[in-house]
Design a protein around this motif. Structure first.
Motif, PDB file in Angstrom:
ATOM      1  N   THR A 163     -16.342  14.900 -28.850  1.00  0.00           N
ATOM      2  CA  THR A 163     -17.064  14.674 -27.593  1.00  0.00           C
ATOM      3  C   THR A 163     -18.138  15.729 -27.385  1.00  0.00           C
ATOM      4  OG1 THR A 163     -15.125  13.599 -26.644  1.00  0.00           O
ATOM      5  CG2 THR A 163     -16.784  14.417 -25.094  1.00  0.00           C
ATOM      6  N   LEU A 178     -22.155  14.927 -27.032  1.00  0.00           N
ATOM      7  CA  LEU A 178     -22.897  15.339 -25.838  1.00  0.00           C
ATOM      8  C   LEU A 178     -24.072  16.234 -26.204  1.00  0.00           C
ATOM      9  CD1 LEU A 178     -19.882  15.904 -23.427  1.00  0.00           C
ATOM     10  CD2 LEU A 178     -21.532  14.014 -23.387  1.00  0.00           C
ATOM     11  N   GLU A 191     -22.552  16.812 -18.566  1.00  0.00           N
ATOM     12  CA  GLU A 191     -21.283  16.354 -19.135  1.00  0.00           C
ATOM     13  C   GLU A 191     -20.747  17.373 -20.134  1.00  0.00           C
ATOM     14  OE1 GLU A 191     -19.288  13.376 -18.822  1.00  0.00           O
ATOM     15  OE2 GLU A 191     -20.390  13.211 -16.952  1.00  0.00           O
ATOM     16  N   LEU A 192     -21.635  18.032 -20.868  1.00  0.00           N
ATOM     17  CA  LEU A 192     -21.207  19.055 -21.815  1.00  0.00           C
ATOM     18  C   LEU A 192     -20.471  20.174 -21.084  1.00  0.00           C
ATOM     19  CD1 LEU A 192     -21.194  20.257 -24.691  1.00  0.00           C
ATOM     20  CD2 LEU A 192     -23.355  21.378 -24.092  1.00  0.00           C
ATOM     21  N   HIS A 233     -26.742  15.641 -23.122  1.00  0.00           N
ATOM     22  CA  HIS A 233     -26.062  15.438 -21.834  1.00  0.00           C
ATOM     23  C   HIS A 233     -25.397  16.744 -21.391  1.00  0.00           C
ATOM     24  CE1 HIS A 233     -26.933  11.225 -22.088  1.00  0.00           C
ATOM     25  NE2 HIS A 233     -26.258  11.102 -23.218  1.00  0.00           N
ATOM     26  N   HIS A 236     -26.919  14.048 -27.692  1.00  0.00           N
ATOM     27  CA  HIS A 236     -27.666  13.239 -26.731  1.00  0.00           C
ATOM     28  C   HIS A 236     -28.237  14.058 -25.573  1.00  0.00           C
ATOM     29  CE1 HIS A 236     -26.859   9.422 -28.625  1.00  0.00           C
ATOM     30  NE2 HIS A 236     -25.655   9.879 -28.882  1.00  0.00           N
TER      31      HIS A 236
END
Length: 134
Positions: A70, A74, A82-83, A79, A77
């Motif tokens: 995950t 992250l 979210e990271l 993100h 991309h």
């Protein structure tokens, strides 16, 4: 939440909800669910059912491995919000700070140096926080 649709009770997968709370933390998940409304309620149901209940509960990988994957996705991309959340989750799932650094270094090669540079900035802040597992 003033419309009849927005006051409906969320239909949350119990297994997914349990894993989501264990991985992300009860306060974060409950706050997300409390903010759910007629626009975001179905999304909360979907991610609880499919991401947390359908994927994170599968027996094929342990939570440490799922966290490492995950984090990489992250970073790839970009993100970063979210990271930040999933860096804390990775610690809860048993990744060490050293392993997180290794995941980010690996990501630099496969996701790009600029993406990893931004990720290291987020990681530096998160890893300076008290360990959420203590």
């Amino acid at each position: 939440m003033s419309t009849p649709e927005s006051t409906r009770k969320l239909d949350l997968d119990p297994d997914g909800l349990a894993v989501r709370r264990e991985v992300l933390g009860v306060s974060h998940v409950d706050a997300s669910l409390e903010r759910a409304d007629e626009i975001t309620g179905e999304f909360q149901e979907m991610i609880t059912r499919y991401a947390w209940g359908g994927i994170w509960t599968r027996p094929g990988l342990d939570r440490r491995m799922r966290s490492a994957i995950t984090l990489t996705a992250l970073v790839a991309h970009g993100h970063l919000a979210e990271l930040e959340l999933h860096l804390r989750a990775a610690l809860r799932n048993g990744l060490t700070r050293e392993e997180i650094v290794e995941v980010l270094l690996q990501s630099a090669i496969y996701c790009g140096v600029p993406a990893a540079n931004s990720a290291f900035g987020v990681a530096k802040r998160v890893l300076a926080e008290p360990d959420p597992t203590e």
